[in-house]
Write a protein that holds these residues in place. Structure first.
Motif, PDB file in Angstrom:
ATOM      1  N   SER B 423       0.825  -1.204   0.000  1.00 24.14           N
ATOM      2  CA  SER B 423       0.000   0.000   0.000  1.00 24.14           C
ATOM      3  C   SER B 423       0.858   1.253   0.000  1.00 24.14           C
ATOM      4  CB  SER B 423      -0.968  -0.006   1.179  1.00 24.14           C
ATOM      5  OG  SER B 423      -0.477   0.743   2.251  1.00 24.14           O
ATOM      6  N   ALA B 424       2.140   1.119   0.355  1.00 20.99           N
ATOM      7  CA  ALA B 424       3.014   2.294   0.296  1.00 20.99           C
ATOM      8  C   ALA B 424       3.463   2.571  -1.126  1.00 20.99           C
ATOM      9  CB  ALA B 424       4.245   2.077   1.175  1.00 20.99           C
ATOM     10  N   ARG B 425       3.414   1.543  -1.968  1.00 22.49           N
ATOM     11  CA  ARG B 425       4.017   1.685  -3.284  1.00 22.49           C
ATOM     12  C   ARG B 425       2.972   1.827  -4.385  1.00 22.49           C
ATOM     13  NH1 ARG B 425       5.443   2.527  -7.352  1.00 22.49           N
ATOM     14  NH2 ARG B 425       7.283   2.019  -8.569  1.00 22.49           N
ATOM     15  N   TYR B 426       1.860   1.076  -4.270  1.00 19.52           N
ATOM     16  CA  TYR B 426       0.920   1.026  -5.379  1.00 19.52           C
ATOM     17  C   TYR B 426      -0.415   1.640  -4.999  1.00 19.52           C
ATOM     18  CZ  TYR B 426       4.335  -2.182  -7.196  1.00 19.52           C
ATOM     19  OH  TYR B 426       5.505  -2.721  -7.620  1.00 19.52           O
ATOM     20  N   ASN B 427      -0.953   2.367  -5.948  1.00 25.26           N
ATOM     21  CA  ASN B 427      -2.248   2.988  -5.781  1.00 25.26           C
ATOM     22  C   ASN B 427      -3.225   2.224  -6.654  1.00 25.26           C
ATOM     23  OD1 ASN B 427      -4.305   4.841  -5.429  1.00 25.26           O
ATOM     24  ND2 ASN B 427      -3.647   6.002  -7.200  1.00 25.26           N
ATOM     25  N   LYS B 440     -18.616   0.860  -8.359  1.00 26.87           N
ATOM     26  CA  LYS B 440     -17.466   0.576  -9.217  1.00 26.87           C
ATOM     27  C   LYS B 440     -16.492   1.741  -9.100  1.00 26.87           C
ATOM     28  CE  LYS B 440     -18.081   0.278 -13.678  1.00 26.87           C
ATOM     29  NZ  LYS B 440     -17.021   1.142 -14.199  1.00 26.87           N
ATOM     30  N   PRO B 441     -15.268   1.476  -8.680  1.00 26.04           N
ATOM     31  CA  PRO B 441     -14.348   2.579  -8.444  1.00 26.04           C
ATOM     32  C   PRO B 441     -13.773   3.116  -9.743  1.00 26.04           C
ATOM     33  CG  PRO B 441     -13.278   0.498  -7.982  1.00 26.04           C
ATOM     34  CD  PRO B 441     -14.692   0.169  -8.385  1.00 26.04           C
ATOM     35  N   PRO B 442     -13.418   4.401  -9.751  1.00 22.79           N
ATOM     36  CA  PRO B 442     -12.739   4.942 -10.911  1.00 22.79           C
ATOM     37  C   PRO B 442     -11.289   4.500 -10.879  1.00 22.79           C
ATOM     38  CG  PRO B 442     -12.849   6.599  -9.216  1.00 22.79           C
ATOM     39  CD  PRO B 442     -13.537   5.376  -8.675  1.00 22.79           C
ATOM     40  N   GLY B 443     -10.628   4.543 -11.995  1.00 25.55           N
ATOM     41  CA  GLY B 443      -9.191   4.285 -11.969  1.00 25.55           C
ATOM     42  C   GLY B 443      -8.790   3.086 -12.782  1.00 25.55           C
ATOM     43  N   ASN B 444      -7.509   2.758 -12.621  1.00 25.23           N
ATOM     44  CA  ASN B 444      -6.855   1.811 -13.494  1.00 25.23           C
ATOM     45  C   ASN B 444      -7.148   0.377 -13.056  1.00 25.23           C
ATOM     46  OD1 ASN B 444      -5.050   0.255 -14.905  1.00 25.23           O
ATOM     47  ND2 ASN B 444      -3.520   1.867 -14.932  1.00 25.23           N
ATOM     48  N   LEU B 519      -3.025   9.664  -6.457  1.00 30.96           N
ATOM     49  CA  LEU B 519      -4.339   9.688  -5.812  1.00 30.96           C
ATOM     50  C   LEU B 519      -5.193  10.818  -6.370  1.00 30.96           C
ATOM     51  CD1 LEU B 519      -3.092   9.110  -2.193  1.00 30.96           C
ATOM     52  CD2 LEU B 519      -4.520   7.540  -3.468  1.00 30.96           C
ATOM     53  N   THR B 520      -4.536  11.938  -6.715  1.00 30.23           N
ATOM     54  CA  THR B 520      -5.275  13.085  -7.226  1.00 30.23           C
ATOM     55  C   THR B 520      -5.961  12.738  -8.534  1.00 30.23           C
ATOM     56  OG1 THR B 520      -3.482  14.350  -6.287  1.00 30.23           O
ATOM     57  CG2 THR B 520      -5.065  15.547  -7.582  1.00 30.23           C
ATOM     58  N   VAL B 521      -5.335  11.849  -9.318  1.00 28.55           N
ATOM     59  CA  VAL B 521      -5.939  11.448 -10.593  1.00 28.55           C
ATOM     60  C   VAL B 521      -7.252  10.720 -10.342  1.00 28.55           C
ATOM     61  CG1 VAL B 521      -5.634   9.994 -12.611  1.00 28.55           C
ATOM     62  CG2 VAL B 521      -3.717  11.323 -11.730  1.00 28.55           C
ATOM     63  N   ASN B 522      -7.289   9.878  -9.301  1.00 31.85           N
ATOM     64  CA  ASN B 522      -8.479   9.068  -9.013  1.00 31.85           C
ATOM     65  C   ASN B 522      -9.472   9.771  -8.124  1.00 31.85           C
ATOM     66  OD1 ASN B 522      -7.516   7.050 -10.494  1.00 31.85           O
ATOM     67  ND2 ASN B 522      -6.988   5.694  -8.807  1.00 31.85           N
ATOM     68  N   ARG B 523      -9.329  11.072  -7.975  1.00 32.04           N
ATOM     69  CA  ARG B 523     -10.143  11.738  -6.972  1.00 32.04           C
ATOM     70  C   ARG B 523     -11.608  11.595  -7.275  1.00 32.04           C
ATOM     71  NH1 ARG B 523      -8.335  17.632  -6.264  1.00 32.04           N
ATOM     72  NH2 ARG B 523      -8.821  17.590  -8.446  1.00 32.04           N
TER      73      ARG B 523
END
Lengths: 272, 523
Positions: B423-427, B440-444, B519-523
């Motif tokens: 969790s420290a390395r990957y978002n 359904k979460p946004p993001g990759n 994290l800002t991208v997935n806000r």
């Protein structure tokens, strides 16, 4: 790949403070950041004197938030350095962050804590004593007019209350430099003037405040120094009187930034 | 105007997909899943055409009634109503009410659930294509039934809009909805048993349902086929009256909602209660632990994973009681340990941009990591111990206890160490703060799956020693290996825990700003 490159090598002022002067509260040199193909900040250099109330103004998307994020250790710059009271933010982040209180714009809070818990959390994270934290939390809640809602979850706060609780979390460790991004957004006039008097007495006691805003009137009344930023570049910086050069700050700002469209057209909108 | 609303919905869907190619992949998987189910149901309905009249009528009426019930209940229970065309957004446009209703109703058909329901509903025409008249009656019934589904869901979502917008309701319904979902296996088994035991009762039940608003529309084809035009005529009236009544309710509710927007405020409460912050030591690590514990109890995204654990025990006990061996129960401890440890592998992603506070205060990386891991440890140690020991009271094979306990503790501690690094390395993509745990979460999606499966693979490697000792004990039958396993699990787990917290802390300090940027991208 012909993406435009920032030009960090254009410092408008010589590097470092002039000999003999006090160390500036914040000194940034050639800060630059690119997101994809868009250059958000294009080589900004700025000295914020210790003990000043410094306003940063600019149109939407000018790079204010990006610049302040890079100056406070929240966003790694592509080029450039930032020193807080002589401490490099990017080579010595822990020490620099001890000197700073930061109110970032557009980030969430740990909003499932109560207002009281959130400020306490901010204090304890900085390694402060429980007793000191407890007494300051009480005073801050009273000063922000939040004592009645101290036990309410932050997620249930209104936008203005959220701003105030975030500001309180930034003040808890009595920083020497306060960096506030859009601190008055959605805050009611009474709270805003309470916050202003807190900030005024903070500056009077030797602290330094940097606020970003696009409300010129507020900056002209509140700040003694101002920097005008547009398109990721610094257009003017100095004391408010120097920058506005006799005109009102708003007129001078429009003149510097440009892009004022004349009120032609829209004839149909005239009701009479 | 109706066409405008439909075009707006399509445009919104299309623009939603434009945000990232991974969203298209996600939708494609969802569509594929739906296509599979729809195809199976359509084929089943066509096959039903060849079965006896009673079987076909019973299946169609029961299935149709369930569809209407589902459209009424699921949007509220899951608090996941499709709000793409939220009527409140049209308040300022002065759209005539009649056209707004028509547009919103037809707009409800656009989307995977709407299209799926429409296709399956229309397939009942194939079931009754035993003659022109029954097919025609089935078509009328299908259209009425599909519209009833859509309008009912609109009535329910409009009526509960102000309830559903309150945070407390969202928090609770998100967690409560998990219970039937986890217990699906036992529930389905129970219902299947009940149905097979009372198969004779079903046709009567369907006949009765056909006279209610739930089943009336779906029974038209069957009634005409059976040569009962009188009954069919009455049922058309029932179905049409239902639809008209629901539409009227919706209109009234909507008119009221448009001028009374939902109010989601709560009372204000005075302070003085610091909760966990007063109990734990006033250090940065203690503060992070207190914050994490508070979130475990208050945030439905964490609470959801807590409620899974006891339900898991129920499911396993059910499984074990169905089979002859209770041996399966002994996996409960290690499985719980794994789930708890892995649950904080996306902790910073759950924080979202609130993580900026940790960055701004310059808290040490190890304090951040250790605080979160300790919070999880405080919650999971009692549960894992209980879930490891209690099953042996049922199986009685106590000689396995030390070995399984070693595996459980090793899994928990190694897993927490690994989670601290991951969790420290990957978002990864997780539901946003305040959202339902099911949203359904946004993001990759690609990186999320890679990180999750990769991490679980690494964890499997890390517990190889414990697993191997368990096998050795099984082969040799020597209880010594069980006790050895307890020691190895504890020691190796502690070492990996410390290493994980250290490495994760160092990475977090080095890459904190990059984490925040992601994290800002997935806000």
């Amino acid at each position: 790949m012909t993406a435009p490159q920032p030009h960090p090598a254009l410092p408008p002022t010589p590097a470092g403070p002039p000999p003999g002067a006090a160390v500036p509260a914040l000194s940034i040199r050639g800060l630059a950041k690119r997101f994809g193909t868009k250059i958000a900040v294009d080589g900004i250099s700025l000295d914020v004197p210790a003990g000043s109330f410094y306003g940063i103004v600019g149109p939407n998307g000018a790079g204010k938030t990006t610049t302040l994020s890079m100056a406070t250790g929240l966003l790694r710059p592509d080029f450039g350095t930032a020193l807080v009271h002589g401490v490099d933010v990017w080579t010595n982040p822990l020490e620099a962050k001890r000197l700073m209180g930061i109110l970032p714009d557009g980030v969430r809070l740990f909003d499932r804590l109560t207002g009281e818990q959130l400020i306490t959390y901010a204090g304890l994270l900085r390694g402060m004593d429980r007793e000191v934290v407890a007494s300051r939390v009480g005073e801050l809640l009273a000063a922000m007019d939040l004592a009645q809602d101290a036990g309410t979850l932050v997620v249930d706060y209104s936008a203005g209350m959220t701003k105030k609780i975030a500001l309180a979390s930034a003040l808890i460790h009595a920083p020497r430099l306060l960096v506030l991004d859009e601190p008055f957004e959605a805050v009611d006039p009474v709270s805003a003037s309470n916050i202003r008097s807190i900030l005024d007495s903070y500056v009077a006691s030797g602290g330094t405040v940097i606020v970003s805003s696009h409300v010129m009137d507020l900056v002209q009344r509140m700040c003694d120094h101002v920097a005008v930023v547009a398109g990721g570049r610094l257009l003017a910086a100095g004391t408010v009187d120097e920058v506005r050069a006799g005109a009102s700050l708003e007129d001078r700002f429009v003149q510097l930034v440009g892009g004022r469209s004349h009120t032609e057209g829209l004839e149909w909108l005239r009701t009479s | 105007m109706v066409a405008h609303l439909l075009r707006l919905k399509l445009t919104l869907l299309r623009n939603g997909l434009k945000r990232s190619p991974w969203q298209i992949v996600g939708i494609a998987f969802g569509a594929l899943y739906a296509v599979g189910i729809v195809a199976a149901l359509v084929v089943a309905l066509i096959m039903l055409g060849r079965e006896s009249h009673e079987i076909a009528q019973t299946a169609v009426v029961l299935g149709g009634s369930m569809a209407i019930l589902g459209w009424g209940l699921i949007p509220v229970a899951a608090s996941s109503a499709d709000m793409t065309l939220d009527p409140l957004r049209f308040t300022t446009f002065a759209v005539p009410m009649r056209q707004l209703l028509a547009g919103l109703a037809l707009g409800g058909l656009i989307g995977i659930p709407g299209v799926a329901t429409a296709l399956v509903g229309l397939a009942t025409v194939a079931t009754w294509s035993r003659g022109i008249l029954p097919a025609g009656a089935a078509l009328v019934g299908a259209v009425l039934g599909i519209l009833t589904c859509i309008i009912l869901s609109k009535v329910v979502t409009t009526a509960t809009a102000s309830l559903a917008s309150s945070r407390r309701f969202k928090d609770i319904s998100g967690v409560v909805f998990m219970i039937p979902l986890i217990l699906l296996g036992p529930i389905v088994a129970g219902v299947a048993q009940g149905i097979s035991a009372s198969a004779a009762f079903l046709p009567d039940f369907a006949r009765a349902l056909a006279w209610t608003p739930l089943g009336a529309a779906w029974s038209l084809g069957g009634d005409v086929d059976a040569g009962q035009p009188g009954a069919a005529g009455l049922k058309v009236l029932i179905a049409a009256a239902t639809l008209a009544g629901l539409t009227w309710c919706w209109k009234v509710l909507l008119e009221r909602a448009l001028v009374n927007p939902p109010y989601a405020g709560g009372g204000s409460r005075k302070g003085g209660k610091l909760g966990m912050f007063a109990l734990l030591p006033p250090t940065p690590t203690g503060a992070v632990t207190a914050r994490s514990l508070t979130y475990w109890l208050r945030d439905p995204r964490y609470g959801g994973s807590l409620i899974v654990i006891p339900l898991l025990a129920v499911v396993l006990f059910f499984q074990a009681s169905q089979g002859d061996s209770l041996g399966v129960l002994s996996v409960l401890g290690p499985l719980t340990a794994f789930l708890m440890a892995w649950s904080i592998s996306a902790d910073i992603s759950y924080d979202n941009t609130a993580f900026a506070l940790h960055l701004a205060t310059g808290v040490r990386g190890t304090a951040d990591r250790l605080g979160r891991a300790l919070a999880c440890l405080i919650l999971s140690v009692p549960v894992v111990l209980a879930f490891t020991v209690v099953p042996f009271a049922f199986t009685g094979s106590w000689e396995w206890l030390p070995g399984i306990l070693g595996l459980s503790l090793g899994m928990l501690l190694s897993g927490l160490g690994l989670s601290s690094v991951v969790s420290a390395r990957y978002n990864i993509a997780v539901p946003l703060p305040g959202d339902s745990p099911f949203k359904k979460p946004p993001g990759n999606v690609g990186q999320t799956m890679l990180v999750q499966f990769g991490g679980m693979g690494v964890l499997a490697l890390l517990v190889i020693p414990e697993a191997a000792l368990l096998i050795v004990q099984g082969v040799t039958g020597n209880p010594f290996f069980g006790w050895l396993n307890l020691g190895v699990g504890l020691a190796l787990g502690l070492v990996l825990f410390v290493v994980g917290v250290r490495v994760g802390g160092r990475w977090l300090e080095a890459r904190g700003p990059e984490m925040l940027a992601q994290l800002t991208v997935n806000r």
